[in-house]
Design a protein around this motif. Structure first.
Motif, PDB file in Angstrom:
ATOM      1  N   ALA A   1      -9.624  21.334  -0.543  1.00  0.00           N
ATOM      2  CA  ALA A   1      -8.997  20.477   0.217  1.00  0.00           C
ATOM      3  C   ALA A   1      -8.033  19.312   0.383  1.00  0.00           C
ATOM      4  O   ALA A   1      -7.578  19.459  -1.294  1.00  0.00           O
ATOM      5  N   ARG A   2      -8.212  19.199   1.094  1.00  0.00           N
ATOM      6  CA  ARG A   2      -6.701  18.204   1.383  1.00  0.00           C
ATOM      7  C   ARG A   2      -7.024  16.496   1.234  1.00  0.00           C
ATOM      8  O   ARG A   2      -7.814  16.151   2.178  1.00  0.00           O
ATOM      9  N   TYR A   3      -6.835  15.588   0.276  1.00  0.00           N
ATOM     10  CA  TYR A   3      -6.881  14.287   0.616  1.00  0.00           C
ATOM     11  C   TYR A   3      -6.179  13.203   0.970  1.00  0.00           C
ATOM     12  O   TYR A   3      -4.907  13.760   0.517  1.00  0.00           O
ATOM     13  N   LEU A   4      -6.651  13.021   1.382  1.00  0.00           N
ATOM     14  CA  LEU A   4      -5.639  11.548   1.826  1.00  0.00           C
ATOM     15  C   LEU A   4      -5.938  10.063   0.921  1.00  0.00           C
ATOM     16  O   LEU A   4      -7.356  10.075   0.885  1.00  0.00           O
ATOM     17  N   VAL A   5      -5.746   9.309   0.224  1.00  0.00           N
ATOM     18  CA  VAL A   5      -5.646   8.846  -0.366  1.00  0.00           C
ATOM     19  C   VAL A   5      -4.501   6.984  -0.443  1.00  0.00           C
ATOM     20  O   VAL A   5      -3.475   7.331  -0.463  1.00  0.00           O
ATOM     21  N   VAL A   6      -5.538   6.081   0.298  1.00  0.00           N
ATOM     22  CA  VAL A   6      -4.260   4.763   0.173  1.00  0.00           C
ATOM     23  C   VAL A   6      -5.353   3.920  -1.129  1.00  0.00           C
ATOM     24  O   VAL A   6      -5.954   4.021  -1.683  1.00  0.00           O
ATOM     25  N   LEU A   7      -3.254   3.388  -1.849  1.00  0.00           N
ATOM     26  CA  LEU A   7      -3.858   3.071  -3.010  1.00  0.00           C
ATOM     27  C   LEU A   7      -2.756   1.394  -2.861  1.00  0.00           C
ATOM     28  O   LEU A   7      -2.073   1.360  -2.344  1.00  0.00           O
ATOM     29  N   THR A   8      -4.120   0.678  -3.531  1.00  0.00           N
ATOM     30  CA  THR A   8      -3.050  -0.678  -3.167  1.00  0.00           C
ATOM     31  C   THR A   8      -2.700  -1.744  -5.041  1.00  0.00           C
ATOM     32  O   THR A   8      -3.256  -1.223  -6.312  1.00  0.00           O
ATOM     33  N   PRO A   9      -2.215  -2.543  -5.310  1.00  0.00           N
ATOM     34  CA  PRO A   9      -1.347  -2.483  -6.488  1.00  0.00           C
ATOM     35  C   PRO A   9      -2.331  -4.185  -6.932  1.00  0.00           C
ATOM     36  O   PRO A   9      -2.876  -5.157  -6.361  1.00  0.00           O
ATOM     37  N   SER A  10      -3.052  -3.865  -7.968  1.00  0.00           N
ATOM     38  CA  SER A  10      -4.057  -4.629  -8.450  1.00  0.00           C
ATOM     39  C   SER A  10      -2.895  -5.721 -10.116  1.00  0.00           C
ATOM     40  O   SER A  10      -2.139  -5.597  -9.961  1.00  0.00           O
ATOM     41  N   GLU A  11      -3.539  -6.078 -10.294  1.00  0.00           N
ATOM     42  CA  GLU A  11      -3.306  -6.990 -11.952  1.00  0.00           C
ATOM     43  C   GLU A  11      -2.190  -5.969 -12.658  1.00  0.00           C
ATOM     44  O   GLU A  11      -1.378  -6.480 -12.448  1.00  0.00           O
TER      45      GLU A  11
ATOM     46  N   SER B   1       0.750  -1.357   0.444  1.00  0.00           N
ATOM     47  CA  SER B   1      -0.466  -0.317   0.156  1.00  0.00           C
ATOM     48  C   SER B   1       0.680   1.470   0.268  1.00  0.00           C
ATOM     49  O   SER B   1       1.756   1.141   0.713  1.00  0.00           O
ATOM     50  N   ILE B   2       0.142   2.409  -0.780  1.00  0.00           N
ATOM     51  CA  ILE B   2       1.039   3.204  -1.362  1.00  0.00           C
ATOM     52  C   ILE B   2       0.012   4.366  -0.284  1.00  0.00           C
ATOM     53  O   ILE B   2      -0.582   4.713  -0.511  1.00  0.00           O
ATOM     54  N   GLU B   3       1.033   5.711   0.567  1.00  0.00           N
ATOM     55  CA  GLU B   3      -0.657   6.564   1.090  1.00  0.00           C
ATOM     56  C   GLU B   3       0.309   8.372   0.183  1.00  0.00           C
ATOM     57  O   GLU B   3       0.753   8.189   0.922  1.00  0.00           O
ATOM     58  N   LEU B   4      -1.008   8.868  -0.104  1.00  0.00           N
ATOM     59  CA  LEU B   4      -0.669   9.916  -0.477  1.00  0.00           C
ATOM     60  C   LEU B   4      -1.362  10.759  -0.404  1.00  0.00           C
ATOM     61  O   LEU B   4      -2.320  10.603  -0.222  1.00  0.00           O
ATOM     62  N   SER B   5      -0.987  11.513   0.165  1.00  0.00           N
ATOM     63  CA  SER B   5      -1.657  13.427   0.247  1.00  0.00           C
ATOM     64  C   SER B   5      -2.308  14.496  -1.538  1.00  0.00           C
ATOM     65  O   SER B   5      -0.880  14.340  -1.914  1.00  0.00           O
ATOM     66  N   ASP B   6      -3.366  14.963  -1.293  1.00  0.00           N
ATOM     67  CA  ASP B   6      -3.119  15.424  -2.433  1.00  0.00           C
ATOM     68  C   ASP B   6      -4.099  16.946  -1.869  1.00  0.00           C
ATOM     69  O   ASP B   6      -5.093  16.857  -1.205  1.00  0.00           O
TER      70      ASP B   6
END
Lengths: 289, 167
Positions: free
Chosen positions: B144-154, B117-122
């Protein structure tokens, strides 16, 4: 010529003005609402209107009586984020922004622990990462202490407390000296999540064999094979015996059985016999009858 | 002279309106400030940010067309469920929303040790246009400041958490 242009400009300006709202004094919004809690929105004026609350997780429309308080019961707005609020009445619209904050009390943890199985005594070999969520699956973004504990079957435990930042916390732990199933627990407030980490023996340590004559053969057997912490290396681990005699080399792979590997090889006077397991070398014997 | 000025003003307004409809969001990427022990490869960082920015396009299309299935390529888990819920909400009420992102200021803030997982702020600037039964109610600008968590898929990174910070 001036009048048509003035009308056209006025129309364009009016159109743009309709599209871009200004913060309204007809609409009084709470500065912030905690997810799931009851709240109210004040409106001014008289007559009927419609309130729209639109965010990326929820959209609500509510008919309101202007000049009265519009109540939203607990559980109405539960998805944390920033919402656009629009009050529409008699063809006029006014808008504002409403923030919904996550609850501060955690309700669940997303706990990733890796690896699920590893050799003993590895420095920082086990890692754990946690995301903290409230009861509505919102990321709890306020700093919150997360404690990690890795305990072995013997009871020894490593503990760390980490403050979650932006909803995330992580740690690294050493695998312990004893093989077995360790419990890796992440805890925040009274919410805990447990993972089991299998710790297996490390590579053989001090691999040693002995040799005995057995007719025209030599009987080779290792001592019980242990890792450097004294844990028995699992049965099935391959031990390789190699006999070198003149230009001839014979190799036999033998799986460990009850901690010991044993084999018979031709007894050549002056032969050199070595033992190894993977890259771990054991002792060497020169066979003399 | 007045006529010339008016034409210029109208031209400018028309240009601005066209710009609103067609403009690509500006993107600023801050140097990563990663909380975590795992080194972040440049290619990984680029892929995560590219996939995240693309997710705003599918988000916008999904809300605009009332089609939650358009989220599937870029969203997963709770983020997908929550966005789909909002689309269901608005569809049931015959309300529609149009999201147009204007600017992003992105920074990667967390890379989990196991790499899953990777978290970024935007810090995002975007416009939200609301309509009720196709009648425009107006457009609100949101910062707005967003917190976003991404996970890898195929094939790509997918957004698993998308949450604006309050305050």
């Amino acid at each position: 010529m001036r009048t048509p242009w003035a009308i056209l400009l006025g129309g364009v300006a009016g159109f743009v003005g309709q599209l871009i709202f200004a913060q309204s004094n007809q609409l009084t919004l709470p500065a912030m609402v905690e997810a799931g809690s009851a709240f109210s929105i004040e409106t001014a004026g008289s007559g009927q209107g419609t309130l729209y609350v639109a965010g990326l997780g929820q959209v609500i429309r509510k008919d309101v009586e202007l000049g009265k308080t519009a109540w939203f019961p607990a559980g109405s707005l539960y998805d944390a984020g920033r919402y656009v609020v629009i009050l529409e009445a008699s063809g006029n619209s006014e808008s504002g922004i409403l923030d919904v904050a996550p609850q501060t009390k955690p309700a669940s943890l997303s706990f990733l622990a890796r690896p699920s199985r590893l050799p003993i005594a590895l420095h920082n070999g086990i890692t754990g990462a946690v995301y903290v969520f409230d009861a509505y699956k919102n990321l709890v973004t306020a700093p919150t202490p997360v404690s990690f504990a890795l305990s072995s079957p013997s009871g020894a435990a490593q503990t760390r407390t980490v403050t979650a930042k932006d909803g995330a916390a992580w740690t690294a732990m050493d695998s312990t000296a004893k093989q077995g199933a360790d419990k890796f627990v992440a805890e925040d407030d009274d919410i805990a999540s447990t993972r089991v980490i299998g710790q297996v023996p490390g590579d053989p340590c001090g691999l040693k064999m002995t040799a005995k004559p057995d007719g025209d053969k030599v009987a080779l057997a290792t001592d019980p094979v242990r890792d450097c912490s004294g844990n028995a290396v699992p049965d099935g681990t391959i031990v390789t015996f190699t006999e070198t005699y003149g230009d001839t080399q014979s190799t036999v792979d033998v799986p460990l059985k009850r901690d010991i590997a044993a084999v018979e090889m031709p007894a050549h006077n002056g032969a050199t016999i070595t033992v190894a397991s993977g890259v771990i070398l054991g002792n060497q014997i020169r066979w003399e009858k | 002279m007045i006529r010339f000025k008016a034409i210029l003003m109208i031209g400018a307004l028309a240009g601005a309106t066209a710009g609103v409809a067609l403009a690509q969001a500006t993107v600023k990427v801050e140097p990563a400030s990663v909380n975590g022990p795992r080194p972040l490869a440049e290619q990984t960082a680029q892929a995560v940010i590219r996939d995240y920015l693309e997710s705003w396009q599918s988000l916008s299309a999904a809300f605009d067309q009332d089609r939650a299935d358009l989220l599937d390529a870029d969203f997963v888990g709770d983020a997908r469920d929550k966005l789909a819920q909002a689309i269901r909400d608005q569809s049931q009420m015959a309300v529609s929303t149009r999201y147009q992102d204007r600017a992003h200021d992105v920074q990667i803030v967390f890379y989990s040790p196991e790499g899953l997982s990777i978290e970024l702020s935007d810090t995002v600037d975007y416009d939200v246009q609301l309509m009720d039964h196709d009648k425009p109610l107006g457009t609100q600008h949101v910062h707005a400041r967003y917190l976003v968590v991404l996970t890898p898929s195929e094939l790509q990174w997918r957004v698993r958490i998308l949450q604006a910070q309050a305050g």
